[in-house]
Enzyme design. Structure first.
Site, mmCIF file in Angstrom:
data_model
loop_
_atom_site.group_PDB
_atom_site.id
_atom_site.type_symbol
_atom_site.label_atom_id
_atom_site.label_comp_id
_atom_site.label_asym_id
_atom_site.label_seq_id
_atom_site.Cartn_x
_atom_site.Cartn_y
_atom_site.Cartn_z
ATOM 1 N N ASN A 7 4.974 -11.957 4.080
ATOM 2 C CA ASN A 7 4.161 -10.874 4.623
ATOM 3 C C ASN A 7 3.172 -11.412 5.647
ATOM 4 O O ASN A 7 2.673 -12.528 5.527
ATOM 5 C CB ASN A 7 3.466 -10.072 3.518
ATOM 6 C CG ASN A 7 2.512 -10.871 2.657
ATOM 7 O OD1 ASN A 7 2.793 -11.996 2.266
ATOM 8 N ND2 ASN A 7 1.383 -10.276 2.318
ATOM 9 N N GLU A 52 -0.132 -10.043 7.578
ATOM 10 C CA GLU A 52 -1.138 -8.993 7.716
ATOM 11 C C GLU A 52 -1.787 -9.034 9.091
ATOM 12 O O GLU A 52 -1.616 -9.980 9.855
ATOM 13 C CB GLU A 52 -2.204 -9.150 6.629
ATOM 14 C CG GLU A 52 -1.668 -8.903 5.244
ATOM 15 C CD GLU A 52 -2.714 -9.020 4.154
ATOM 16 O OE1 GLU A 52 -2.393 -8.674 3.025
ATOM 17 O OE2 GLU A 52 -3.857 -9.457 4.428
ATOM 18 N N ASN A 53 -2.532 -7.993 9.376
ATOM 19 C CA ASN A 53 -3.210 -7.850 10.652
ATOM 20 C C ASN A 53 -4.501 -7.087 10.413
ATOM 21 O O ASN A 53 -4.528 -6.139 9.633
ATOM 22 C CB ASN A 53 -2.280 -7.086 11.615
ATOM 23 C CG ASN A 53 -2.759 -7.064 13.011
ATOM 24 O OD1 ASN A 53 -3.842 -6.557 13.300
ATOM 25 N ND2 ASN A 53 -1.951 -7.599 13.901
ATOM 26 N N ALA A 54 -5.571 -7.481 11.110
ATOM 27 C CA ALA A 54 -6.854 -6.796 10.952
ATOM 28 C C ALA A 54 -6.736 -5.314 11.306
ATOM 29 O O ALA A 54 -7.486 -4.493 10.810
ATOM 30 C CB ALA A 54 -7.929 -7.459 11.807
ATOM 31 N N CYS A 98 5.799 -6.428 5.918
ATOM 32 C CA CYS A 98 6.118 -6.967 4.600
ATOM 33 C C CYS A 98 7.141 -8.093 4.686
ATOM 34 O O CYS A 98 7.933 -8.172 5.630
ATOM 35 C CB CYS A 98 6.689 -5.862 3.719
ATOM 36 S SG CYS A 98 5.567 -4.478 3.448
ATOM 37 N N GLU A 147 9.862 -8.597 3.018
ATOM 38 C CA GLU A 147 11.251 -8.156 3.005
ATOM 39 C C GLU A 147 11.723 -7.775 4.403
ATOM 40 O O GLU A 147 12.824 -8.140 4.829
ATOM 41 C CB GLU A 147 11.420 -6.941 2.072
ATOM 42 C CG GLU A 147 11.059 -7.220 0.630
ATOM 43 C CD GLU A 147 9.589 -6.963 0.283
ATOM 44 O OE1 GLU A 147 9.307 -6.694 -0.897
ATOM 45 O OE2 GLU A 147 8.720 -7.027 1.178
ATOM 46 N N CYS A 192 7.866 -2.078 -1.455
ATOM 47 C CA CYS A 192 7.229 -0.806 -1.095
ATOM 48 C C CYS A 192 8.294 0.171 -0.588
ATOM 49 O O CYS A 192 9.459 -0.192 -0.396
ATOM 50 C CB CYS A 192 6.151 -1.032 -0.037
ATOM 51 S SG CYS A 192 6.806 -1.383 1.613
ATOM 52 N N CYS A 200 10.108 -0.837 2.682
ATOM 53 C CA CYS A 200 11.061 -1.922 2.459
ATOM 54 C C CYS A 200 12.290 -1.448 1.695
ATOM 55 O O CYS A 200 13.407 -1.883 1.966
ATOM 56 C CB CYS A 200 10.380 -3.077 1.736
ATOM 57 S SG CYS A 200 9.208 -3.944 2.795
#
Length: 161
Positions: free
Chosen positions: A61, A63-65, A72, A74, A113, A116
């Protein structure tokens, strides 16, 4: 009329109970956890795909601000696989995680999720063969599903368009 949706899965107590190819796949997914970029949630996820040519493709995974702009594990693995090995079928996916916020190693098995699950269904439909799904807790508890489509009953797919 009431209807039920059900499917079978296998529950394993540890990785040694798995066949060799799935053991190797889970090891790759655990390695992918370490490649995760999750400074906000502290929830690191790793995924690994076993392809029909024997290759293993990892994803983690990212992430980003500017949430929810992250992606994700997957879907990282699925995108990498279709970009690098577009003709190869996906035999199986292994998914595991590490929660930095947890005080002890988690026994909880988490599943993909909704996005995904839809992406796995699309990959299954596109290759016209099932994708096995191995879900692992950090403590070593495992669930094996024979078909990713079981994760999304009553799914919307290309055949609905």
């Amino acid at each position: 009329m009431k209807c039920n949706v059900s499917f079978e899965y296998e529950l394993f107590g540890n990785v040694q109970e798995l066949e060799g190819s799935l053991q190797k796949l889970l090891t790759a997914a655990k390695e992918a956890v370490g490649l995760s970029y999750a400074p906000y949630s502290k929830f690191h996820v790793g995924a690994a795909l076993l392809l029909s040519n024997g290759e293993i493709v990892k994803g983690s995974n990212q992430e980003n601000a500017s949430s929810p702009a992250g992606i994700c594990a997957e879907r990282v693995a699925l995108s990498a696989s279709s970009s690098v090995f577009p003709q190869e079928k996906i035999i199986a996916i292994a998914i595991t995680y590490h929660n930095e916020s947890a005080e002890e190693e988690a026994d909880n098995i988490v599943s993909p999720c909704g996005i995904c699950r839809q992406s796995l269904l699309e990959a299954t439909d596109r290759q016209q063969s099932p994708i096995r799904v191995l879900l692992a807790s950090p403590s070593g508890k495992l669930i094996l599903l024979e078909n990713a489509a079981h994760l999304l009953p009553l799914a919307f797919s290309a055949s609905d368009l």
